[in-house]
Design an enzyme around this catalytic site. Structure first.
Site, short mmCIF file in Angstrom:
data_model
loop_
_atom_site.label_atom_id
_atom_site.label_comp_id
_atom_site.label_asym_id
_atom_site.label_seq_id
_atom_site.Cartn_x
_atom_site.Cartn_y
_atom_site.Cartn_z
N LYS A 52 44.44 50.49 48.46
CA LYS A 52 43.32 51.42 48.28
C LYS A 52 43.55 52.69 49.10
O LYS A 52 43.27 53.80 48.66
CB LYS A 52 42.00 50.74 48.70
CG LYS A 52 41.55 49.64 47.74
CD LYS A 52 40.37 48.82 48.28
CE LYS A 52 40.03 47.67 47.33
NZ LYS A 52 38.93 46.82 47.79
N GLN A 96 36.00 45.29 53.42
CA GLN A 96 36.67 44.36 52.51
C GLN A 96 36.11 42.95 52.69
O GLN A 96 35.99 42.47 53.82
CB GLN A 96 38.19 44.39 52.78
CG GLN A 96 39.01 43.57 51.81
CD GLN A 96 39.07 44.14 50.39
OE1 GLN A 96 38.84 45.32 50.17
NE2 GLN A 96 39.39 43.30 49.43
N ASP A 119 31.21 50.68 47.18
CA ASP A 119 31.34 49.44 46.42
C ASP A 119 30.16 49.25 45.47
O ASP A 119 30.24 48.50 44.50
CB ASP A 119 31.36 48.23 47.37
CG ASP A 119 32.75 47.83 47.83
OD1 ASP A 119 33.68 47.87 47.01
OD2 ASP A 119 32.89 47.46 49.02
N1 GUN Z 1 37.03 41.81 47.93
C1 GUN Z 1 37.47 41.59 46.67
N2 GUN Z 1 37.12 42.61 45.86
C2 GUN Z 1 36.43 43.48 46.62
C3 GUN Z 1 35.82 44.75 46.35
O1 GUN Z 1 35.79 45.26 45.23
N3 GUN Z 1 35.22 45.34 47.42
C4 GUN Z 1 35.20 44.79 48.66
N4 GUN Z 1 34.58 45.46 49.64
N5 GUN Z 1 35.76 43.63 48.93
C5 GUN Z 1 36.38 42.99 47.91
#
Ligand code: GUN
Length: 297
Positions: A52, A96, A119
């Protein structure tokens, strides 16, 4: 002929379309900035977060990278969030998941400023999505909408069947599919671990979204001819490879491809779209907070 849906290509188009928005914001003296916070017991999380960040850097979005040890108290994470909330240079915050057991993820989400919640998981943003006026659409289901659109799959009036009811994918996907809006207007069924006779439901699908987190859970015998299959699963399974594992989806690709008109591969399907839509939300968040009008794809 089964169409293999190329998530990498569609994500590249989204990124290219976002570039001018990033540039125009930067021209006005504001560099979009995403803060990622990593305190995850899942070994895959570190890889996801670094991907990311790399995506951001390629587009000219600045990143902040905060990492906490797994044994730090929840308060340490909350303090980090509070600091990032107050920092005017930070437009988006992503913690995350998963987080360690001693940290209440619900409280984590509630502490993130909803304006910086790229998110789209804060209850205020979830509420807005359910009510039909989303601020930030959650990245994976939003990416799936874009992928379907790019594949010329019209959702209107179709039977959409989602397998999985997670906060990250299943629930927001259902909400997007039932919106009276482009990419919505689908007759939507959400299946989960307590669903009886799952195959009877999945066979109804014109569009099937597999997001159960179970390797190769859905196979061709559970599908009807012509279905569009979107595989959200990214499961590490033991394999005789250099890394000792390989990635498989929630769908048994070979047998499903025999039935589907179009199908996403794993990897290279939904994953790149999730990351692209995080960039989208970050640019959107920047525009909102810097009070700059940005044109989004
Ligand atoms: N863990 C798995 N997918 C995601 C996501 O899209 N956002 C976040 N913050 N954690 C994740």
């Amino acid at each position: 002929m089964t169409d293999r849906i190329d998530g990498e290509a569609v994500a590249a188009d989204v990124r290219a379309d976002l570039q001018s928005a990033v540039d125009s914001v930067a021209d006005r003296g504001h560099r979009p900035t995403l803060a990622t916070v990593l305190m995850s017991p899942d070994p895959a999380s570190e890889t996801y977060v670094s991907m990311k960040q790399r995506d951001c850097e390629e587009l000219g979005i600045d990143t902040r990278d905060v990492e906490l040890d797994l044994d730090e108290p929840a308060e340490a994470l909350f303090d980090v969030i509070e600091e990032l909330n107050r920092d005017d240079d930070v437009d988006g915050i992503l913690v995350q998941s998963p987080v360690p057991d001693h940290v209440d993820y619900r409280e984590v989400l509630e502490r993130i400023d909803p304006e910086k919640d790229v998110d789209g998981f804060h209850p205020e943003n979830v509420g807005r999505l359910v009510a039909g006026y989303p601020r930030y659409k959650p990245c994976t289901p939003h990416g799936i909408q874009k992928l379907l659109d790019a594949t010329d799959v019209d959702t209107e009036g179709k039977e959409a069947v989602i397998v999985g009811r997670s906060r990250i994918v299943g629930k927001p996907m259902a909400n997007l599919f039932i919106q009276k809006a482009p990419g919505g207007n689908a007759t939507t069924t959400v299946c989960h671990s307590r669903t009886e006779d799952l195959a009877a439901k999945t066979r109804r699908a014109d569009i099937l979204v597999a997001a159960a987190g179970i390797p190769e859970f859905i196979d061709g015998s559970m599908l009807s001819p012509g279905v569009v299959v979107i595989d959200v699963g990214i499961n590490r399974v033991d394999a005789d490879t250099e890394k000792g594992y390989e990635l498989v989806g929630d769908v048994d690709f070979e047998s499903a491809a025999g039935k589907a008109s179009a199908i996403t591969p794993v990897p290279g399907g939904v994953g790149p779209m999730t990351r692209a839509m995080l960039l989208y939300n970050t640019v959107k968040a920047t525009g909102r907070q810097a009070d700059i009008e940005v044109e989004l794809p």
